[in-house]
Design a protein around this motif. Structure first.
Motif, mmCIF file in Angstrom:
data_model
loop_
_atom_site.group_PDB
_atom_site.id
_atom_site.type_symbol
_atom_site.label_atom_id
_atom_site.label_comp_id
_atom_site.label_asym_id
_atom_site.label_seq_id
_atom_site.Cartn_x
_atom_site.Cartn_y
_atom_site.Cartn_z
ATOM 1 N N SER A 65 0.833 -1.305 -0.160
ATOM 2 C CA SER A 65 0.147 -0.031 0.179
ATOM 3 C C SER A 65 0.807 1.052 -0.123
ATOM 4 O O SER A 65 1.964 1.239 0.653
ATOM 5 N N PRO A 66 0.401 2.373 -0.521
ATOM 6 C CA PRO A 66 1.195 3.500 -0.517
ATOM 7 C C PRO A 66 1.345 4.010 0.892
ATOM 8 O O PRO A 66 0.503 3.674 1.925
ATOM 9 N N LYS A 67 2.397 4.885 1.109
ATOM 10 C CA LYS A 67 2.741 5.528 2.515
ATOM 11 C C LYS A 67 1.551 6.269 2.918
ATOM 12 O O LYS A 67 0.847 6.822 2.319
ATOM 13 N N ALA A 68 1.453 6.095 4.239
ATOM 14 C CA ALA A 68 0.309 6.898 4.793
ATOM 15 C C ALA A 68 1.035 7.615 6.138
ATOM 16 O O ALA A 68 1.559 6.717 6.875
ATOM 17 N N TYR A 69 1.066 8.769 6.392
ATOM 18 C CA TYR A 69 1.847 9.438 7.388
ATOM 19 C C TYR A 69 0.968 9.427 8.827
ATOM 20 O O TYR A 69 -0.495 9.612 8.559
ATOM 21 N N LYS A 70 1.404 9.208 9.873
ATOM 22 C CA LYS A 70 0.742 9.498 10.949
ATOM 23 C C LYS A 70 1.022 10.485 11.711
ATOM 24 O O LYS A 70 2.140 11.071 12.166
ATOM 25 N N HIS A 71 0.051 11.265 11.897
ATOM 26 C CA HIS A 71 0.105 12.531 12.668
ATOM 27 C C HIS A 71 0.042 12.501 14.332
ATOM 28 O O HIS A 71 0.411 13.418 14.840
ATOM 29 N N ASP A 72 -0.437 11.322 14.804
ATOM 30 C CA ASP A 72 -0.509 11.364 16.132
ATOM 31 C C ASP A 72 -0.630 9.852 16.566
ATOM 32 O O ASP A 72 -0.713 8.872 15.689
ATOM 33 N N GLU A 73 -0.116 9.579 17.896
ATOM 34 C CA GLU A 73 -0.035 8.304 18.331
ATOM 35 C C GLU A 73 -1.139 7.447 18.241
ATOM 36 O O GLU A 73 -1.407 5.822 18.163
ATOM 37 N N SER A 74 -2.294 7.904 18.031
ATOM 38 C CA SER A 74 -3.526 7.208 18.034
ATOM 39 C C SER A 74 -3.914 6.643 16.482
ATOM 40 O O SER A 74 -4.568 5.453 16.595
ATOM 41 N N ILE B 44 17.031 13.960 1.098
ATOM 42 C CA ILE B 44 16.326 13.521 2.365
ATOM 43 C C ILE B 44 14.898 13.683 1.991
ATOM 44 O O ILE B 44 14.158 12.622 2.531
ATOM 45 N N TYR B 45 14.419 14.465 1.216
ATOM 46 C CA TYR B 45 12.761 14.437 0.853
ATOM 47 C C TYR B 45 12.399 13.060 0.315
ATOM 48 O O TYR B 45 11.708 12.360 0.502
ATOM 49 N N TYR B 46 13.436 12.930 -0.602
ATOM 50 C CA TYR B 46 13.061 11.573 -1.469
ATOM 51 C C TYR B 46 13.186 10.253 -0.771
ATOM 52 O O TYR B 46 12.681 9.163 -0.899
ATOM 53 N N GLY B 47 14.247 10.460 0.357
ATOM 54 C CA GLY B 47 14.576 8.992 1.095
ATOM 55 C C GLY B 47 12.972 8.853 2.004
ATOM 56 O O GLY B 47 12.979 7.655 2.099
ATOM 57 N N VAL B 48 12.407 9.657 2.424
ATOM 58 C CA VAL B 48 11.138 9.546 3.098
ATOM 59 C C VAL B 48 10.025 9.540 2.252
ATOM 60 O O VAL B 48 8.817 9.462 2.814
ATOM 61 N N SER B 49 10.194 9.503 0.978
ATOM 62 C CA SER B 49 9.034 9.896 0.156
ATOM 63 C C SER B 49 8.141 10.913 0.343
ATOM 64 O O SER B 49 7.009 10.830 0.170
ATOM 65 N N ASP B 50 8.941 12.095 0.761
ATOM 66 C CA ASP B 50 7.947 12.952 0.835
ATOM 67 C C ASP B 50 8.139 14.158 -0.353
ATOM 68 O O ASP B 50 8.216 15.259 -0.604
#
Length: 541
Positions: A43-52, A467-473
């Motif tokens: 699945s594509p990356k999905a960033y987590k903005h909080d621990e929940s 660095i952007y590319y390394g985390v797929s940002d």
């Protein structure tokens, strides 16, 4: 990649953070986004903005623990203390970065050198042919930069992530490194896109060569029209080889192997240099001979790379993944916009310089050639950081990811300062290699402060890209570049015509500075992937 790091994130030792006592219920039970295991749909990356928010698209990520009771206020403030705790420390990570960056730098330099030799041979045919080839080459290079290079960067990140997860699984299972070839969805998808894109470019450039010549301002009755159109039509047949070779290069970079692409590119360029005089002069094919020699060398490079890749990866059967394709297309769209922003800004500087007259334009061109050529060194460093960071980030090893980020920033800044010093003392000698015209040399040498003084900023800007590319940002990389290009272009349009070349060079310096400032803002934020990188520690096993 400049910014201001926090006092609790100091140099190498700052990554040994004391963990708070935690119980099992406080741990997150997710695995890093991006990829699961081979032969499984990713699945594509999905960033987590909080621990929940601990799950995304049914992809689980490894347990994370808080690394400190108080997250750093500004992760980059320790750059203010560069001489403390391991500045340019020659450790294992430093050597790993160097082993990736040096071969990549040589490979990046091989193509411009071969192009110079190519140009020298064509120049002996005649001035008209040389100008015609220059126009066609610029068109071809533009298409490659806009459409092909994004695929290269995306492939590097995706393959590095998938390869890291496979290696982790092999370590957990206790089987060690498998000797069997792997079937990687990221590689299969990249090759499918490369083949499709290459064929589309061949059709468009060959059938539309006449229209393209009209757009470039070469009418049908121009002496340049015939050779320019012939060269572009023939070169178009090498497009599939070029795009496939770039996709495979991205795969090897993801494997952190930059030596294999170096050997392949070197072999292809060597063949090109041999074929040029034979086809151009001995067989009397002229401009067409130069194009054919280049196309043959491009297919040789693609063949060598595919042959070497087949030793490590199963190319057949083809593991095509629709979700992976979506990730490629989405990320590619962002990088396409980013590339166009750079191209428009750089083209604007050339346009303003050209309006100042032939002498200022010639001097500006010398400055730009030196300025852009030097960037190959820091581009290679950015590539190394991208590949290493992608692997650590995909595994959830955020402590190691922070160390990689910090170290490439250190080395990048050091390289930038070193290049600046070299150019301050050697730029005058470099300019003499391009021309003997005293007026042009005076103009070029007046750009010393721009060419030499901007190197540290340039180095940080290029490393930030890696660095952007390394985390797929990729999304932020695109939007920030568009805004930087927009503000710089406005400055160029207002100041350039008034102050001439100093205004143009100031606009370029502002462009690079804005890129660095955007990077500082993003890397020190709690948004996107940076929330977990700076404020979490991944599994240590």
């Amino acid at each position: 990649m400049a910014s201001s790091l926090s006092t609790c994130f100091l140099c190498t030792h700052s990554f040994k953070l004391k963990s708070l006592p935690t119980n099992k219920s406080s741990s997150l039970t997710t695995k890093p986004p991006c990829f699961t295991l081979p032969r499984v749909r990713f699945s594509p990356k999905a960033y987590k903005h909080d621990e929940s928010a601990s799950t995304t698209d049914s992809v689980e990520t490894p347990p994370l623990q808080q690394s400190s009771p108080k997250p750093p206020q500004n992760p980059f403030s320790s750059l203010l203390h560069p001489l403390r705790n391991g500045w340019l420390k020659y450790d294992e990570l430093w050597m790993e970065i160097l082993s990736i960056a040096l071969p990549a730098a040589v490979a990046l330099a091989a193509d411009p050198i071969a192009s110079l030799i190519d140009t020298a041979f064509v120049g002996h045919i005649g001035a008209v042919e040389l100008a015609a080839v220059g126009v066609s080459t610029s068109v071809f290079n533009l298409v490659s930069k806009v459409f092909n290079v994004p695929l290269l960067n995306i492939t590097t990140s995706f393959v590095a992530e998938e390869q890291a997860l496979i290696s982790k699984e092999e370590d957990i299972s206790g089987t060690g490194k498998s000797q069997n070839k792997k079937l990687l969805a990221s590689v299969s998808t990249s090759l499918a896109l490369a083949a499709t894109l290459g064929i589309a470019e061949t059709v468009a450039l060959s059938l539309g060569s006449g229209i393209i010549m009209n757009i470039m301002g070469i009418p049908a009755d121009s002496l340049m029209r015939g050779p320019a159109q012939q060269f572009l039509t023939l070169r178009a047949f090498g497009a599939p080889a070029i795009v496939i070779a770039l996709a495979v290069q991205g795969t090897f970079r993801g494997f952190m192997d930059t030596k294999t692409p170096l050997y392949a590119v070197g072999a292809g360029n060597f063949l090109n240099v041999i074929l040029d005089p034979i086809l151009i002069f001995l067989l009397g094919l002229g401009v067409g001979g130069a194009a054919i020699a280049t196309v043959i060398s491009e297919y040789l490079i693609a063949f060598i790379l595919l042959w070497k890749l087949s030793d490590q990866v199963l190319l057949i059967p083809f593991d095509f993944d629709g979700r992976k394709l979506f990730s490629y297309l989405k990320s590619g769209g962002f990088l396409l916009g980013r590339t166009l922003a750079v191209f428009i800004t750089m083209t604007l500087t050339t346009s303003i310089a050209a309006k100042l007259g032939p002498i200022p334009m010639a001097g500006h061109q010398i400055c730009m050639q030196v300025w852009l050529s030097i960037s190959l060194l820091t581009d290679a460093l950015a590539l190394a950081g991208q590949a290493l960071l992608a692997g650590s980030y995909s595994l959830g090893n955020y402590a190691q990811a922070r160390l990689i980020i910090y170290r490439v920033i250190q080395i990048g800044l050091g390289v930038g300062i070193t290049l600046s010093i070299i150019l301050f003392f050697g730029f005058g000698a470099f300019t003499s290699l391009f021309t003997t015209d005293s007026e042009v040399l005076d103009v070029a040498r007046s750009g010393l402060l721009f060419v030499a003084g901007s190197q540290p900023v340039n180095a940080l800007a290029f490393v930030i890209d890696g660095i952007y590319y390394g985390v797929s940002d990729f999304e932020y990389a695109a939007y920030s570049m568009v805004l930087a290009g927009l503000f710089s272009s406005i400055f160029l349009l207002v100041v350039g015509p008034i102050f001439g070349l100093p205004g143009v060079w100031a606009g370029l310096f502002i462009f690079m500075t804005l890129r660095v400032l955007a990077g500082v803002s993003r890397l020190s934020s709690k948004r996107g992937p940076w929330n977990v990188i700076w404020y979490k520690d991944g599994p240590q096993d």
